[in-house]
Scaffold this motif. Structure first.
Motif, PDB file in Angstrom:
ATOM      1  N   UNK A  87       8.779  74.497  21.742  1.00 46.61           N
ATOM      2  CA  UNK A  87       8.348  73.084  21.679  1.00 46.61           C
ATOM      3  C   UNK A  87       9.282  72.246  22.537  1.00 46.61           C
ATOM      4  N   UNK A  88      10.558  72.345  22.272  1.00 46.60           N
ATOM      5  CA  UNK A  88      11.603  71.794  23.142  1.00 46.60           C
ATOM      6  C   UNK A  88      12.901  72.511  22.780  1.00 46.60           C
ATOM      7  N   UNK A  89      13.610  72.961  23.807  1.00 48.41           N
ATOM      8  CA  UNK A  89      14.834  73.722  23.587  1.00 48.41           C
ATOM      9  C   UNK A  89      16.000  72.748  23.459  1.00 48.41           C
ATOM     10  N   UNK A  90      16.575  72.703  22.261  1.00 42.10           N
ATOM     11  CA  UNK A  90      17.651  71.744  21.989  1.00 42.10           C
ATOM     12  C   UNK A  90      18.983  72.157  22.607  1.00 42.10           C
ATOM     13  N   UNK A  91      19.010  73.306  23.285  1.00 40.97           N
ATOM     14  CA  UNK A  91      20.235  73.742  23.949  1.00 40.97           C
ATOM     15  C   UNK A  91      20.099  73.692  25.472  1.00 40.97           C
ATOM     16  N   UNK A  92      19.246  72.789  25.956  1.00 35.61           N
ATOM     17  CA  UNK A  92      19.046  72.616  27.396  1.00 35.61           C
ATOM     18  C   UNK A  92      19.184  71.146  27.779  1.00 35.61           C
ATOM     19  N   UNK A  93      19.630  70.925  29.001  1.00 37.71           N
ATOM     20  CA  UNK A  93      19.586  69.578  29.553  1.00 37.71           C
ATOM     21  C   UNK A  93      18.121  69.133  29.588  1.00 37.71           C
ATOM     22  N   UNK A 100      11.225  73.181  28.170  1.00 36.25           N
ATOM     23  CA  UNK A 100       9.858  73.147  27.661  1.00 36.25           C
ATOM     24  C   UNK A 100       9.045  74.095  28.535  1.00 36.25           C
ATOM     25  N   UNK A 101       9.242  75.395  28.359  1.00 37.99           N
ATOM     26  CA  UNK A 101       8.786  76.363  29.354  1.00 37.99           C
ATOM     27  C   UNK A 101       7.268  76.554  29.389  1.00 37.99           C
ATOM     28  N   UNK A 102       6.737  76.600  30.600  1.00 40.85           N
ATOM     29  CA  UNK A 102       5.333  76.973  30.770  1.00 40.85           C
ATOM     30  C   UNK A 102       5.177  78.492  30.734  1.00 40.85           C
ATOM     31  N   UNK A 103       6.240  79.203  31.115  1.00 39.46           N
ATOM     32  CA  UNK A 103       6.290  80.662  31.017  1.00 39.46           C
ATOM     33  C   UNK A 103       7.646  81.031  30.440  1.00 39.46           C
ATOM     34  N   UNK A 120       5.761  64.602  26.489  1.00 43.56           N
ATOM     35  CA  UNK A 120       7.101  65.161  26.662  1.00 43.56           C
ATOM     36  C   UNK A 120       8.124  64.272  25.951  1.00 43.56           C
ATOM     37  N   UNK A 121       7.986  62.961  26.132  1.00 44.79           N
ATOM     38  CA  UNK A 121       8.917  62.028  25.494  1.00 44.79           C
ATOM     39  C   UNK A 121       8.835  62.099  23.979  1.00 44.79           C
ATOM     40  N   UNK A 122       7.655  62.368  23.432  1.00 43.71           N
ATOM     41  CA  UNK A 122       7.539  62.511  21.978  1.00 43.71           C
ATOM     42  C   UNK A 122       8.403  63.671  21.481  1.00 43.71           C
ATOM     43  N   UNK A 123       8.387  64.768  22.222  1.00 44.08           N
ATOM     44  CA  UNK A 123       9.190  65.927  21.807  1.00 44.08           C
ATOM     45  C   UNK A 123      10.681  65.601  21.883  1.00 44.08           C
ATOM     46  N   UNK A 124      11.056  64.848  22.904  1.00 45.74           N
ATOM     47  CA  UNK A 124      12.454  64.433  23.025  1.00 45.74           C
ATOM     48  C   UNK A 124      12.822  63.481  21.891  1.00 45.74           C
ATOM     49  N   UNK A 125      11.992  62.484  21.677  1.00 43.28           N
ATOM     50  CA  UNK A 125      12.308  61.411  20.727  1.00 43.28           C
ATOM     51  C   UNK A 125      12.252  61.880  19.284  1.00 43.28           C
TER      52      UNK A 125
END
Length: 266
Positions: A87-93, A100-103, A120-125
């Motif tokens: 969904x979103x990797x919390x250990x990445x810039x 947020x990998x497509x592959x 994308x911003x929703x996942x960040x926020x």
């Protein structure tokens, strides 16, 4: 580009983080970025069958259980990530495309294709920022009690990656601050002469894909380290018990040293 009205997370979704043992007396903070494989209901399954979501691409297999055991042994708090790294990797810039990998490891993630900037911003926020704010709050709690905490991140890695069989059972990842990793490597090798312990293997703490330790540990001058454990060793409760004990035994003297808990100033 797909766009859904309303928030990403609904009332029935888990929180973006979980805190364990908030009143722990120990002077370390454990973090587990990839503790969960949950996906918000609004995203369905990201277009992936369950067997894919259960693989290492969705979470760090065994890492949560090992973290729980270490938290109990050392009576420290921990912050656990609440959602799948897909969904979103919390250990990445945030600018890192692997966040947020497509592959992911040759698996196409349909739910991450053509995601709009708004989504994308929703996942960040709603996921990334609350998780990191929770870590900052725990560190602030230590500082409020005039304690400089040690920050210890627990991860796990797949035994085979891109057809390479990884020989390490454990990896110790670090960058500038050697206060924990150097004695930890020495203790692990002394206490477990038969093991292959990676020094910045299979990943390196000097790479950018180590956001949590870089942002909260290195940047704040905290003693810190990132631990990687091979997933086939901790995919059962018995395995988690065994390897948490190996790690814990190596940590005992290091975490008992009062001189560890100081801000590092270059």
């Amino acid at each position: 580009m797909r766009h859904h009205a309303g928030p990403l997370l609904g009332q029935d979704d888990p929180a973006p983080f979980e805190i364990l043992n908030v009143i722990g007396k120990g002077h370390s903070l454990f973090v587990c970025d990839h503790a969960s494989r949950e996906i918000p209901q609004s995203l369905g399954t990201l277009g992936l069958p369950e067997e894919e979501r259960k693989r290492h691409i969705g979470w760090d297999i065994g890492a949560r259980k090992v973290t729980e055991i270490l938290v109990d042994r050392f009576d420290c708090p921990a912050v656990l990530g609440g959602y799948s790294r897909l969904v979103i990797d919390c250990n990445r810039q945030l600018w890192d495309p692997t966040g947020m990998p497509e592959i992911s490891d040759q698996t196409v993630v349909p739910g991450n294709k053509n995601v709009s900037p708004t989504e994308h911003m929703k996942r960040i926020r709603e996921i990334f920022l609350p998780y990191h704010w929770a870590i900052e709050e725990q560190i602030a709690n230590f500082h409020a009690h005039k304690i400089v905490p040690a920050l210890i991140a627990i991860h796990s890695f797949t035994p085979v990656f891109q057809e390479f069989e990884r020989p390490w059972e454990l990896g110790i990842l670090w960058d500038q601050d050697d206060r924990i990793p150097v004695p930890l490597l020495a203790k692990l090798r002394e206490q477990n002469p038969g093991l292959t312990i990676g020094d910045n293997e299979p990943y390196s703490g000097q790479q950018m894909a180590d956001y949590t330790i870089d942002h909260h540990g290195e940047a704040g001058g905290l003693p810190c380290v990132s631990i990687e454990i091979r997933q086939d060793l901790i995919d059962t409760d018995e395995g988690c018990d065994k390897w948490a004990k190996i790690l814990g035994d190596a940590f005992v003297d290091i975490l008992a040293d009062p001189n560890l808990y100081k801000i590092r100033r270059d």
